[in-house]
Enzyme design. Sequence first.
Site: not given
Ligand code: SF4
Length: 366
Positions: A133, A187, A190, A193, A197, A213, A240, A243, A247
């Site tokens: 970074d 993902c 799902c 996240c 948010c 964000c 934060c 998200c 997960c």
């Molecule tokens: Fe993907 Fe995790 Fe978001 Fe679910 S919470 S959509 S697995 S990044």
Amino acid sequence: MTDASGENLEQRICSIAFALGFDLAGVAPVEPGPDTERLREWVARGYAGSMGWMAARLEERVDPRRVLEGARSALVVGLACDDGCERPPPALRVARYARGDDYHEVLLDRLRAVAAAIEVACGRSVRAKAYVDTGPVAERALAARAGLGWIGKNACLIHPRLGSHVLLGVLLLDLDLAPGTPEPDHCGTCRACLDACPTDAFAAPYVLDARRCIAYTTIEDPGPIPPELRAAHGDRVFGCDVCQDVCPWNRRRARPALSDPLGLHERLAAPREAWCEGTLGWLLAVSEDELTVVTRHSAVRRARWRGLVRNALVAAGNAGDRALAPLVERHARGDDPMLAEHARWALARIAQAEAGAEGRGTRRAD
Ligand code: SF4
């Protein structure tokens, strides 16, 4: 070409990275990848907000060969900042990655050691440049191309075993190395996240509008926090984790604590005393000089005193705590117009919370 142990150069270099403390290591190609256009479009749509450095060095970001002349491969490494150890959350709500020692320093130091060991392994001088970074390098995109995980709908890199609380570093090298195999996207259907948010910062799955964000509003942007987003900031004073916390790839990891022979996980994960014992009242009253000392060797220093006080004012307003009002009032009377405006907003929230509490008390008495 393999050595006496049967390892090829890529494996040997990854073994060096593991021996020097990294949890993940892989090789990515340095030619512009399929994500190039996505990054260009993201910047063009204004999602980078005031992070002008994104646009200013975009061409380098999409093509690492512009960063290190002669670069032929990128070694991408990862170090978990969630080591699986149970620790009480700090009193001040600071994003997980910034609770311990500054990850830039921890990872850069290790990456430079990796570069030195690679030279020894190759028996010749190797041109190398390390980034954590710290320059125009797209760490996450390179990590995905190296096979260290996939970029989830929350725009974080997710490793199937370690989840997304992993800090990334890149070592550009003038070595020809075979790249890793990208991990498929897991993902599925799902969208936890996206739904969780607090500021509705995802313009679409995989597309973060940084301007909304909390990591951007509390760290990257030195300006005022948009009033319509302030309530959703809650008590967060630096970044934060929502998200990532929701997960399933982070939540369902019932794994033992990671081994830590070099103490690197402990350095990153153990919260500093300031965040454990600090309070909003302390952050509202702390001097710039004291904060500079407290945040030395901490990633939190990126927000600077003014940004952290701004964040604390919003958190104080959201706490609705009358006991904080005298400290907030001092900023309302101060000569920094941005802090004064945030302080007035906080005082109005505190008064609102009090009026609400009184109303509820009256109704109960009725
Ligand atoms: Fe993907 Fe995790 Fe978001 Fe679910 S919470 S959509 S697995 S990044």
